[in-house]
Design a protein around this motif. Structure first.
Motif, PDB file in Angstrom:
ATOM      1  N   PHE A  50      50.778   8.801 -32.166  1.00  0.00           N
ATOM      2  CA  PHE A  50      50.448   8.756 -33.590  1.00  0.00           C
ATOM      3  C   PHE A  50      50.309   7.320 -34.084  1.00  0.00           C
ATOM      4  CE2 PHE A  50      52.000   8.491 -38.013  1.00  0.00           C
ATOM      5  CZ  PHE A  50      51.043   9.269 -38.637  1.00  0.00           C
ATOM      6  N   VAL A  51      51.253   6.448 -33.723  1.00  0.00           N
ATOM      7  CA  VAL A  51      51.181   5.075 -34.228  1.00  0.00           C
ATOM      8  C   VAL A  51      49.988   4.330 -33.633  1.00  0.00           C
ATOM      9  CG1 VAL A  51      53.643   4.934 -34.741  1.00  0.00           C
ATOM     10  CG2 VAL A  51      52.834   4.195 -32.490  1.00  0.00           C
ATOM     11  N   ILE A  52      49.594   4.716 -32.415  1.00  0.00           N
ATOM     12  CA  ILE A  52      48.379   4.123 -31.837  1.00  0.00           C
ATOM     13  C   ILE A  52      47.147   4.617 -32.584  1.00  0.00           C
ATOM     14  CG2 ILE A  52      46.911   4.050 -29.787  1.00  0.00           C
ATOM     15  CD1 ILE A  52      49.441   4.141 -28.093  1.00  0.00           C
ATOM     16  N   GLU A  53      47.088   5.923 -32.797  1.00  0.00           N
ATOM     17  CA  GLU A  53      45.932   6.514 -33.479  1.00  0.00           C
ATOM     18  C   GLU A  53      45.749   5.942 -34.880  1.00  0.00           C
ATOM     19  OE1 GLU A  53      44.569  10.836 -35.344  1.00  0.00           O
ATOM     20  OE2 GLU A  53      46.371  10.680 -34.104  1.00  0.00           O
ATOM     21  N   LYS A  54      46.874   5.714 -35.608  1.00  0.00           N
ATOM     22  CA  LYS A  54      46.791   5.202 -36.973  1.00  0.00           C
ATOM     23  C   LYS A  54      46.563   3.692 -37.024  1.00  0.00           C
ATOM     24  CE  LYS A  54      47.725   7.452 -40.304  1.00  0.00           C
ATOM     25  NZ  LYS A  54      46.868   8.216 -41.260  1.00  0.00           N
ATOM     26  N   GLY A  55      46.581   3.041 -35.868  1.00  0.00           N
ATOM     27  CA  GLY A  55      46.379   1.593 -35.833  1.00  0.00           C
ATOM     28  C   GLY A  55      47.609   0.790 -36.180  1.00  0.00           C
ATOM     29  N   ARG A  77      48.048   2.289 -20.605  1.00  0.00           N
ATOM     30  CA  ARG A  77      47.210   1.577 -21.566  1.00  0.00           C
ATOM     31  C   ARG A  77      47.976   1.243 -22.835  1.00  0.00           C
ATOM     32  NH1 ARG A  77      45.195  -1.749 -23.237  1.00  0.00           N
ATOM     33  NH2 ARG A  77      43.143  -2.147 -24.116  1.00  0.00           N
ATOM     34  N   GLU A  78      48.979   2.047 -23.151  1.00  0.00           N
ATOM     35  CA  GLU A  78      49.711   1.782 -24.366  1.00  0.00           C
ATOM     36  C   GLU A  78      50.560   0.528 -24.295  1.00  0.00           C
ATOM     37  OE1 GLU A  78      50.049   4.358 -22.440  1.00  0.00           O
ATOM     38  OE2 GLU A  78      52.108   5.106 -22.273  1.00  0.00           O
ATOM     39  N   GLU A  79      50.751  -0.025 -23.079  1.00  0.00           N
ATOM     40  CA  GLU A  79      51.567  -1.221 -22.964  1.00  0.00           C
ATOM     41  C   GLU A  79      50.894  -2.427 -23.609  1.00  0.00           C
ATOM     42  OE1 GLU A  79      53.886  -0.050 -18.835  1.00  0.00           O
ATOM     43  OE2 GLU A  79      52.356  -1.603 -18.833  1.00  0.00           O
ATOM     44  N   ILE A  80      49.604  -2.439 -23.590  1.00  0.00           N
ATOM     45  CA  ILE A  80      48.876  -3.510 -24.277  1.00  0.00           C
ATOM     46  C   ILE A  80      47.915  -2.843 -25.242  1.00  0.00           C
ATOM     47  CG2 ILE A  80      47.286  -5.452 -24.041  1.00  0.00           C
ATOM     48  CD1 ILE A  80      50.027  -6.024 -22.942  1.00  0.00           C
ATOM     49  N   ASP A  81      48.057  -3.134 -26.508  1.00  0.00           N
ATOM     50  CA  ASP A  81      47.268  -2.430 -27.511  1.00  0.00           C
ATOM     51  C   ASP A  81      45.777  -2.649 -27.306  1.00  0.00           C
ATOM     52  OD1 ASP A  81      47.704  -1.046 -30.264  1.00  0.00           O
ATOM     53  OD2 ASP A  81      46.010  -2.423 -30.464  1.00  0.00           O
ATOM     54  N   ALA A 139      56.302   5.896 -44.341  1.00  0.00           N
ATOM     55  CA  ALA A 139      56.332   7.248 -44.892  1.00  0.00           C
ATOM     56  C   ALA A 139      55.569   8.200 -43.982  1.00  0.00           C
ATOM     57  CB  ALA A 139      55.748   7.258 -46.303  1.00  0.00           C
ATOM     58  N   TYR A 140      54.456   7.729 -43.416  1.00  0.00           N
ATOM     59  CA  TYR A 140      53.705   8.537 -42.449  1.00  0.00           C
ATOM     60  C   TYR A 140      54.533   8.777 -41.182  1.00  0.00           C
ATOM     61  CZ  TYR A 140      49.114   8.755 -44.716  1.00  0.00           C
ATOM     62  OH  TYR A 140      48.075   9.054 -45.559  1.00  0.00           O
ATOM     63  N   ILE A 141      55.241   7.748 -40.728  1.00  0.00           N
ATOM     64  CA  ILE A 141      56.086   7.904 -39.544  1.00  0.00           C
ATOM     65  C   ILE A 141      57.199   8.912 -39.833  1.00  0.00           C
ATOM     66  CG2 ILE A 141      57.817   6.705 -38.134  1.00  0.00           C
ATOM     67  CD1 ILE A 141      55.932   4.277 -38.157  1.00  0.00           C
ATOM     68  N   PHE A 142      57.817   8.796 -41.020  1.00  0.00           N
ATOM     69  CA  PHE A 142      58.832   9.773 -41.423  1.00  0.00           C
ATOM     70  C   PHE A 142      58.247  11.187 -41.389  1.00  0.00           C
ATOM     71  CE2 PHE A 142      60.736  12.397 -44.743  1.00  0.00           C
ATOM     72  CZ  PHE A 142      62.082  12.307 -44.436  1.00  0.00           C
ATOM     73  N   LYS A 143      57.060  11.354 -41.928  1.00  0.00           N
ATOM     74  CA  LYS A 143      56.412  12.664 -41.955  1.00  0.00           C
ATOM     75  C   LYS A 143      56.123  13.161 -40.543  1.00  0.00           C
ATOM     76  CE  LYS A 143      52.348  15.072 -43.795  1.00  0.00           C
ATOM     77  NZ  LYS A 143      51.133  14.951 -44.649  1.00  0.00           N
ATOM     78  N   ASN A 144      55.662  12.271 -39.666  1.00  0.00           N
ATOM     79  CA  ASN A 144      55.352  12.661 -38.296  1.00  0.00           C
ATOM     80  C   ASN A 144      56.589  13.166 -37.555  1.00  0.00           C
ATOM     81  OD1 ASN A 144      55.128  11.629 -35.195  1.00  0.00           O
ATOM     82  ND2 ASN A 144      53.150  12.365 -35.949  1.00  0.00           N
ATOM     83  N   LEU A 145      57.751  12.657 -37.940  1.00  0.00           N
ATOM     84  CA  LEU A 145      59.001  13.039 -37.274  1.00  0.00           C
ATOM     85  C   LEU A 145      59.638  14.290 -37.893  1.00  0.00           C
ATOM     86  CD1 LEU A 145      60.525   9.467 -36.850  1.00  0.00           C
ATOM     87  CD2 LEU A 145      59.932  11.025 -34.977  1.00  0.00           C
ATOM     88  N   SER A 146      58.932  14.971 -38.776  1.00  0.00           N
ATOM     89  CA  SER A 146      59.531  16.091 -39.510  1.00  0.00           C
ATOM     90  C   SER A 146      60.007  17.210 -38.584  1.00  0.00           C
ATOM     91  CB  SER A 146      58.551  16.635 -40.548  1.00  0.00           C
ATOM     92  OG  SER A 146      57.383  17.138 -39.928  1.00  0.00           O
TER      93      SER A 146
END
Length: 710
Positions: A630-635, A690-694, A503-510
Motif C-alpha cells: 500500500f505505501v509503495i502504491e500510494k508513493g 524490488r521494494e528494497e530500493i524504491d 490517516a490512510y495508513i491507519f485506515k489500511n490497518l483497520s
C-alpha cells in the motif's frame, strides 16, 4: 488464581469510641498488608503509569486524580502547584486511571479488589507493603507461565473492553475542530480538497463557549447551542452525504448557563430541583448541594448512586446528544473530581465513592447507548464514547480509553514519551484499547520564560506517525488554546498531506486492528504491547540499556509489527532491537530483511526523518505485506533511502554490488554505460526484492549517499 479476603472486626471499638459521623467517613482507618518479594522482582501496570514503566523502589498511590500540567517537568509543575491551584501541576504518580493491580517479571500478579484509597509501597527490596484506608482487604493472587496467561486471568476479573467499536471509527481520522459552523465548514472543505480520509468531526464546543478571565470555556449545559452552531442540521446532512460522522462532548458536571447562552433547557436548575447532585458531608453544610469550582465556573456534580439521577442523565444523553444533535459519539470527560468530604444518595461518602465514580460515570454512558439501540431497534452499535478517568473495572464499560491531557512537549513526564509509557502500563492493567490526543493538549504561552510550551509542526507530525501504529482511533485535538501559534493538522498543504498519509495508513490497518480488538475482548491482550509480552525470555529487553530512564521507547503493535517511534526533537535516525528467536522482520519503508537467531539484532542508524517512522513487520505477516504494498502504491516510499552494512544475505549481496560500482566510478575505469549494464544485469540475474530500493530512487542518488557516508 487465589482469592483472599481479610478483615478486622472493629464493631466494639466503633460503638464505644467514635461518633456516627466519624465512622461513616472512615478517615481514621488504616489496614496494612505485607508479603515478601525479591530484590530482582520488578513491578509493572498500576493502571496508567506515565512517568515510569517499572515502579520498583517507589511508593505508589492508588487514587483517581487530575493528571496535572507538567507532572514533574520544571518549572511548570511547581508554578501550577504553587500559583494556580494545589495539585494542578501534578506529580510523577498522578493519573486519571490508577489500578491496584500489577504484573511482575517473575510472572506473578496481584489485584486488590477494593475501592478505597491505597498505597502500594515497593521501596523495600524484600517486602511489599499495601496500605488501605479501610478495615478489610480482598483480592486475587495470580501466577502464570507468561504475561499472556496472566493478562487473561487478570482481565477475567477486571472485565474486558467490549468488542462493538463501530466500524466507521476505523475508516480514517476523527478531526477535532472548534469555532462555530462557518469556521468548521471552511476547514472541512480544505481537508476534503486533499482527499483527506475523514471518519468523523469532533466538536467539543457544540454547547457553546463562555468567556471569562480564565479564557474561553465550554458551557456545561448538555444541549446543542444553535446560536453558536447555526445551520447545524445542514452541516450534519452534508457530512452524512460524505459518510462523515459528528461527535460531541459530555461530562457529569452542570453549571448555570443563564448568563452565557439562551437555552431551551437549564439542566443545572433541573438537577437542583430534583436532588440529582452530590451533597456535602461536613457538619456545617450537611446534605446541601456540593458547589464545586473550576476557576470562573461554579458547578454541581451528578450523583451516580441516585437511580433517578442516573435515569435522567441517560435521557439527557439520548435525547439531546444522540437524537437532537445527531451525534455518533462523544468524549466522556472527567469523573476524577468527587470530593472526599461529600456524601451520595446511597450514603456512600467520598472515601468509598471517589475511586469508583469514573466507572459509574462510564456505565451511564454505556447504558445510554443501550437505550438508544433499544428505542431505534439497532442491532449493531453505531455510537461510541471515549473515556479518560477510570477505575479497576472500568474496561468492561468502556469501548475506548484516551490517555489524558499531555503537555505539548517531548518529555517523558507529561509529553509524547509519557503516552507510550502510559499506554503500555495501562495495557498491562486491562485498558487494552486506547489512544491519545494527537499533538498533545496543554499549551503555555508565557513568553520570555521557561513557561512556554507551543505545539510545533514537528511534534504534531511525530505524534501523528506514532498514533497510526497502535491507537484504537485516530483523533486530533485542537488543544487547550485556539491560539494560531499552536500547530494544527490543517494549517498548511504540507501538514495536511503528512497527516493524510498516516490517516490512510491507519485506515489500511483497520482489518488488522479489528483482529487485535477481538483479541483484547477475548483474551485481554492490549493493542500496544511491551516486548516482554511475547519475548519474555530475551534478557536484553530486561537490561539497563533497553530500559534507560525506566521508560520504554519501542513496542509491539500486536504480534506482527515492532515500532520505534521518533519521540525526540530534531531526530532523524533510529536504533531498534529485534528480539532473539523472533524470526525475520522487514523494514516498512525500504523492504530490508533482518533475521534473528539465538541472538537478537540491534539495528542502528536507520533513517527515520519525518514521514518515515521506524516500523518493522514480520516477514510472514499478511498484514505487513499488504501495508508494504500500500505505501509503495500510494508513493509514500518515494523519497526514502537507507544504505548501510546491516542487511540480510540478499540485501547484503546487493550492497556489495553497489560498492563495486562505486569503486569503478571513483577509479574512473569505466563510464556510465558500464554502470547501467551492471545494474541491468543485477536486476535480471539476482534475486533482488524490488521494494528494497524504491522505484523512483536512482542508482546515482544511492551512490552519492554512499560517497557522503564514506
Amino acid at each position: 488464581k487465589l482469592y483472599f479476603n481479610l478483615s478486622i472486626d472493629l464493631t466494639n471499638y466503633l460503638t464505644n469510641n467514635l461518633s456516627t459521623y466519624q465512622s461513616i467517613n472512615h478517615t481514621n482507618y488504616r489496614l496494612y498488608f505485607y508479603y515478601s518479594t525479591y530484590p530482582s522482582e520488578w513491578f509493572y501496570g498500576f493502571g496508567e503509569s506515565f512517568s515510569y514503566f517499572n515502579l520498583k523502589g517507589l511508593r505508589v498511590p492508588i487514587v483517581v486524580s487530575e493528571q496535572g500540567v507538567g507532572r514533574g517537568v520544571e518549572p511548570v509543575t511547581s508554578y501550577y502547584n504553587n500559583n494556580v491551584s494545589e495539585g494542578s501541576g501534578g506529580y510523577w504518580f498522578t493519573t486519571y486511571a490508577p489500578k491496584a493491580c500489577y504484573i511482575t517479571n517473575m510472572n506473578r500478579s496481584l489485584f486488590i479488589d477494593k475501592n478505597e484509597v491505597m498505597f502500594i509501597n515497593l521501596t523495600n527490596d524484600l517486602i511489599v507493603e499495601i496500605e488501605i484506608w479501610a478495615v478489610d482487604i480482598q483480592g486475587y493472587i495470580f501466577y502464570g507461565e507468561s504475561w499472556l496467561t496472566l493478562l487473561t486471568s487478570l482481565t477475567s476479573i477486571l472485565g474486558r473492553q467490549p468488542s462493538d467499536l463501530p466500524i466507521w471509527t476505523q475508516e480514517g481520522a476523527i478531526v477535532g475542530l472548534e469555532g462555530g459552523t462557518e469556521n468548521v465548514t471552511r476547514i472541512i472543505d480544505k481537508l476534503l480538497d486533499f482527499q483527506f480520509p475523514i471518519a468523523g468531526i469532533w466538536l467539543q464546543d457544540w454547547v457553546g463557549l463562555r468567556h471569562n478571565y480564565d479564557g474561553d470555556r465550554l458551557i456545561w449545559n448538555w444541549e446543542l447551542n444553535s446560536n453558536y452552531y447555526p445551520h447545524w442540521y445542514n452541516l450534519i446532512s452534508n457530512l452524512n452525504d460524505l459518510n462523515i460522522k459528528i461527535l460531541t462532548y459530555l461530562s457529569p458536571f452542570f453549571s448555570n448557563p443563564t448568563n452565557y447562552s439562551i437555552t431551551s433547557h437549564n439542566f443545572f436548575i433541573d438537577g437542583i430541583n430534583n436532588n440529582y447532585f452530590i451533597k456535602h458531608n461536613d457538619p456545617n453544610n450537611y446534605l446541601t448541594n456540593y458547589l464545586m469550582h473550576s476557576l470562573s465556573i461554579d458547578f454541581y456534580m451528578l450523583d451516580v448512586t441516585n437511580p433517578s439521577a442516573v435515569d435522567w442523565m441517560i435521557d439527557v444523553i439520548v435525547n439531546y446528544t444522540y437524537i437532537q444533535a445527531n451525534s455518533s459519539g462523544f468524549m466522556c470527560d472527567f469523573g476524577e473530581y468527587l470530593p472526599f468530604d461529600s456524601i451520595a444518595y446511597d450514603q456512600q461518602t467520598g472515601f468509598t465513592l471517589h475511586n469508583i465514580y469514573p466507572y459509574k460515570w462510564a456505565e451511564i454512558a454505556r447504558k445510554s447507548i443501550d437505550r438508544y439501540n433499544y428505542l431505534f431497534n439497532k442491532s449493531t452499535n453505531e455510537i461510541f464514547y471515549f473515556v479518560r478517568s477510570a477505575w479497576s473495572r472500568s474496561p468492561s464499560v468502556t469501548p475506548v480509553f484516551w490517555l489524558g491531557d499531555q503537555l505539548v512537549s517531548w518529555d517523558s513526564s507529561d509529553g509524547i514519551k509519557s503516552v507510550l509509557t502510559g499506554a503500555l502500563s495501562s495495557g498491562l492493567s486491562g485498558q487494552t484499547i486506547t489512544h491519545s490526543d494527537i499533538g498533545g493538549y496543554n499549551s503555555i504561552f508565557t513568553l520570555g520564560s521557561s513557561l512556554y510550551y507551543v505545539r510545533t509542526p514537528e511534534l504534531l507530525k511525530r505524534w501523528s506517525e506514532f498514533a497510526a501504529f497502535g491507537s484504537a482511533i485516530y483523533r486530533t485535538h485542537i488543544g487547550s488554546s485556539t491560539n494560531p501559534i499552536n500547530a494544527q493538522v490543517y494549517d498548511t498543504n504540507d501538514s495536511i498531506l503528512h497527516f493524510a498519509e498516516f490517516a490512510y495508513i491507519f485506515k489500511n490497518l483497520s482489518t488488522y486492528r479489528r483482529t487485535l480488538i477481538n483479541e483484547a475482548c477475548t483474551y485481554g491482550y492490549p493493542l500496544m504491547r511491551p516486548l516482554a509480552l511475547h519475548y519474555f525470555y530475551d534478557q536484553q529487553i530486561w537490561s539497563d540499556d533497553f530500559n534507560a530512564n525506566n521508560i520504554q521507547l519501542e513496542y509491539l503493535f500486536g504480534e506482527d509489527f515492532i515500532v520505534k517511534p521518533t519521540l525526540d526533537k530534531d531526530s532523524n535516525f533510529s536504533t531498534i532491537y529485534l528480539p532473539s528467536y523472533s524470526g525475520s522482520w522487514i523494514h516498512l519503508w525500504s523492504g530490508k530483511l533482518f533475521t534473528t537467531t539465538s541472538q537478537g539484532v540491534t539495528i542502528s542508524d536507520i533513517p527515520s526523518s519525518i514521514g518515515f517512522p521506524c516500523v518493522f513487520y514480520k516477514q510472514s505477516s499478511n498484514y505487513g505485506i499488504q501495508l508494504r504494498a500500500f505505501v509503495i502504491e500510494k508513493g509514500f516510499t518515494t523519497n526514502y533511502q537507507w544504505i548501510d552494512s546491516h542487511e540480510d544475505s540478499d540485501t547484503s549481496s546487493y550492497n556489495h554490488q553497489l560498492a563495486f560500482i562505486l569503486f569503478i566510478i571513483i577509479s574512473g575505469v569505466v563510464g556510465i554505460s558500464i554502470v547501467s549494464f551492471i545494474l541491468i544485469y543485477n536486476r535480471q540475474t539476482k534475486r533482488l526484492t524490488r521494494e528494497e530500493i524504491d522505484k523512483k530512487t536512482s542508482i546515482y542518488s544511492i551512490l552519492r549517499n554512499e560517497e557522503s557516508s564514506e
